[in-house]
Design an enzyme around this catalytic site. Structure first.
Site, short mmCIF file in Angstrom:
data_model
loop_
_atom_site.label_atom_id
_atom_site.label_comp_id
_atom_site.label_asym_id
_atom_site.label_seq_id
_atom_site.Cartn_x
_atom_site.Cartn_y
_atom_site.Cartn_z
N LYS A 203 0.87 -1.17 0.00
CA LYS A 203 0.00 0.00 0.00
C LYS A 203 0.91 1.23 0.00
O LYS A 203 1.22 1.80 1.05
CB LYS A 203 -0.92 -0.04 1.22
CG LYS A 203 -2.22 0.71 1.01
CD LYS A 203 -3.27 0.25 2.00
CE LYS A 203 -4.45 1.19 2.06
NZ LYS A 203 -5.19 1.30 0.81
N1 PLP Z 1 -7.23 -2.79 -3.11
C1 PLP Z 1 -6.77 -1.52 -3.13
C2 PLP Z 1 -5.99 -1.06 -4.30
C3 PLP Z 1 -7.05 -0.69 -2.03
O1 PLP Z 1 -6.62 0.58 -2.03
C4 PLP Z 1 -7.80 -1.18 -0.95
C5 PLP Z 1 -8.10 -0.33 0.19
O2 PLP Z 1 -7.41 -0.30 1.16
C6 PLP Z 1 -8.24 -2.52 -0.99
C7 PLP Z 1 -7.94 -3.28 -2.09
C8 PLP Z 1 -9.01 -3.11 0.13
O3 PLP Z 1 -8.21 -3.31 1.27
P1 PLP Z 1 -8.81 -3.26 2.72
O4 PLP Z 1 -9.98 -4.19 2.70
O5 PLP Z 1 -7.72 -3.76 3.59
O6 PLP Z 1 -9.20 -1.87 2.99
C1 COI Z 2 -9.11 2.19 1.81
O1 COI Z 2 -10.16 1.59 1.59
O2 COI Z 2 -8.64 2.32 2.95
C2 COI Z 2 -8.34 2.78 0.72
O3 COI Z 2 -7.19 3.04 0.89
C3 COI Z 2 -8.99 3.05 -0.54
C4 COI Z 2 -8.78 4.46 -0.99
C5 COI Z 2 -9.30 4.53 -2.38
C6 COI Z 2 -9.46 5.44 -0.10
#
Ligand code: PLP
Ligand code: COI
Length: 364
Positions: A203
């Protein structure tokens, strides 16, 4: 401060936090990512001193040298997690230890230092505890954004010797502005998000910078989000710009793209896999192609599709558009399986259902 001594946070409470009536006005309809709380956390790192100078202080601009490495080479990682207000007036976090671990993994990929899990958790707890009045009522939540960036004043290309870790908090409502029952997605055929060996599973801000042109193309085509295909064959559905994706088939099974290093290992995705297992719903983590998606939508084999993530929670996908035209999924609104899984997840997050997996972390 030696590297082994526990780090003590110095508190500098805001001398004039926003008055309650002004805060209440902001919390009425906060949208996503525009309303910020009174405080922030900062912790510094230097390769010779380790983690030091932990503070919780009024949220303010960060002075930076124009030669700070992050501004040139984008050595930066971040996280996103939410605090919820519970019926008894308390505050909880959902699986923050998973965010702490992913933050370490992202940092490792970007050649950055590893923030110890307890320090990550303490930084979040302290900020939520101090700014808990900023958690909106109802469906809203407090979105926490921990991030770390390279702060060495040096233009040579190398891992920085200095870093700044910061946590800010934003009162949020729904991520998507649309009133439509389901979102529309644009299939990016020209641009990819991540290649094997790249940073797709981390991330890091750079991944999002690389997605913006494709996301802008999606908006131009009237879509809410971009869907990325794999960079090698340009065939396999990977994920959306900021969320993972699931498909629900007519035999009751589900499919989601496998984690292979090019997509973000979503904590919502992992939680939904566990919840589906609890409900004896079969989910295959296997590649699913854009051609299959189109064919299954046309034949009726595909009943539902949804996006999931911290910001998006669980959001049904109703329309898929690309250069070749568009197709619709199901009845254009949320399907029953999408609703069922969303309710199971949200009920745990909001303390309305038993937390049998130990996912809820109480903030004191
Ligand atoms: N994929 C991307 C590219 C994201 O930015 C996010 C958000 O955080 C997710 C998937 C989903 O991850 P999470 O469920 O940990 O928020
Ligand atoms: C999240 O869901 O935390 C993300 O980072 C997604 C972003 C597009 C706000």
């Amino acid at each position: 401060m030696s590297k082994t001594e526990p780090l003590k946070f110095v508190h500098h409470p805001h001398p004039s936090p926003l008055p309650a009536d002004q805060r209440a006005a902001l919390l009425k309809n906060p949208g996503f990512g525009r309303v910020f709380t009174d405080h922030m956390v900062t912790i510094r790192y230097h390769e010779k001193r380790g983690w030091h100078d932990a503070r919780i202080e009024p949220r303010a601009p960060i002075p930076m040298d124009p030669a700070a490495a992050v501004l040139h080479y984008a050595q930066e990682v971040f996280e996103g997690l939410k605090a919820y207000r519970t019926a008894d007036g308390g505050a909880t976090l959902f699986r923050p230890d998973e965010n702490a671990r992913r933050f370490q993994q992202s940092a490792e990929r970007l050649a950055m230092p590893s923030l110890p899990v307890p320090l990550f958790l303490e930084s979040i707890d302290r900020l939520v505890s101090l700014d808990r009045a900023w958690i909106p009522d109802g469906d809203g939540s407090l979105y926490l954004r921990p991030f770390m960036f390279a702060n060495e004043v040096f233009l040579g290309v190398k891992p920085s010797s200095d870093y700044l870790y910061v946590v800010i908090a934003s009162s949020v409502g729904a991520y998507f502005k649309t009133d439509a029952p389901a979102v529309s997605v644009w299939v990016s055929e020209e641009f990819t998000r991540a290649a094997p060996g790249g940073t797709g599973a981390a991330k890091c801000g750079g991944n999002y910078a690389a997605s913006l042109l494709a996301q802008a193309e999606a908006i131009r085509h009237g879509c809410d989000q971009v869907v990325f295909l794999d960079a090698v064959e340009r065939r396999w559905v990977e994920e959306l710009g900021g969320m993972n994706v699931f498909f629900v088939l007519d035999d009751g099974t589900m499919v989601t793209p496998p984690l292979g290093g090019t997509i973000l290992p979503g904590i919502t995705r992992a939680s939904l896999l566990t919840l589906a297992k609890d409900k004896a719903i079969k989910v295959r983590e296997e590649p699913y192609s854009i051609d299959q998606w189109r064919a299954d939508a046309a034949s009726g084999r595909l009943r539902e599709a949804f996006a999931c993530g911290t910001a998006a929670v669980v959001t049904p996908i109703g329309t898929v558009r690309s250069k070749d035209g568009e197709f619709k999924i199901g009845n254009g609104g949320p399907g029953t399986r999408t609703e069922e899984l969303k309710a199971a997840l949200v009920d745990i997050q909001r303390g309305r259902a038993a937390d049998k997996h130990g996912w809820i972390h109480k903030v004191f």
